[in-house]
Motif scaffolding. Sequence first.
Motif, PDB file in Angstrom:
ATOM      1  N   LEU A  28       1.680   1.174  -4.003  1.00 39.71           N
ATOM      2  CA  LEU A  28       0.559   2.038  -4.676  1.00 39.71           C
ATOM      3  C   LEU A  28       0.728   3.393  -4.216  1.00 39.71           C
ATOM      4  CD1 LEU A  28      -2.659  -0.102  -3.464  1.00 39.71           C
ATOM      5  CD2 LEU A  28      -1.396  -0.047  -5.492  1.00 39.71           C
ATOM      6  N   CYS A  80       0.413   5.244  -1.376  1.00 39.27           N
ATOM      7  CA  CYS A  80      -0.419   5.675  -0.280  1.00 39.27           C
ATOM      8  C   CYS A  80       0.365   6.065   1.060  1.00 39.27           C
ATOM      9  CB  CYS A  80      -1.483   4.607   0.072  1.00 39.27           C
ATOM     10  SG  CYS A  80      -2.547   4.112  -1.209  1.00 39.27           S
ATOM     11  N   ASP A 120      -4.124  -7.577  -3.221  1.00 47.48           N
ATOM     12  CA  ASP A 120      -2.747  -7.425  -2.261  1.00 47.48           C
ATOM     13  C   ASP A 120      -2.237  -8.590  -1.898  1.00 47.48           C
ATOM     14  OD1 ASP A 120      -4.262  -8.254  -0.097  1.00 47.48           O
ATOM     15  OD2 ASP A 120      -4.320  -6.378   0.899  1.00 47.48           O
ATOM     16  N   TYR A 180       0.643  -1.183   0.052  1.00 45.01           N
ATOM     17  CA  TYR A 180      -0.053   0.021  -0.087  1.00 45.01           C
ATOM     18  C   TYR A 180       0.949   1.268  -0.045  1.00 45.01           C
ATOM     19  CZ  TYR A 180      -4.002  -2.992   0.670  1.00 45.01           C
ATOM     20  OH  TYR A 180      -5.013  -4.015   0.415  1.00 45.01           O
ATOM     21  N   PHE A 212      -5.762   6.167   1.530  1.00 45.36           N
ATOM     22  CA  PHE A 212      -6.042   5.115   0.156  1.00 45.36           C
ATOM     23  C   PHE A 212      -6.742   6.233  -0.692  1.00 45.36           C
ATOM     24  CE2 PHE A 212      -8.522   1.950  -1.687  1.00 45.36           C
ATOM     25  CZ  PHE A 212      -7.561   1.175  -2.303  1.00 45.36           C
TER      26      PHE A 212
END
Length: 139
Positions: free
Chosen positions: A34, A36, A120, A30, A53
């Motif tokens: 990603l 985040c 994930d 994450y 997020f």
Amino acid sequence: MMTSDADSLATAALQRAIRVHDLSQARAFYGGLLGCREAPLDIREARGLFFDFFGARLAVQLAEAPSEAAPEAALDVCLSLPQWRNLAQRLMASGLRFEVPPHCQHEGHADEHWTMFIRDPSGNALAISAREPVTPRWH
């Protein structure tokens, strides 16, 4: 200060929670992959992480048992098209396996949108989409 029911509902709608098998893997996925931003950890929440997020607060908690991770419902997020394209390119370059690869649906129609579906490391599903604002066309 008291909040109205509408305020509580709006805040609740911006919070998501998932369970994972490994917090280090979740942080790398994450936060690293990603992109985040991780929120500071409250000492009372020592068994989890918090991320921004894509505008929603994501609580990532350590599962007590393997069966607690990976619920059937997907985390859905809708990004701007430039954000979506940037993320899709980053995910493809990383070698991540897509459940549904990045693509455009209903191209040229009013409901045109871009989508991809990933998981994930704990198996939690993420549906990531983008939609351009529709410009009315007058004939």
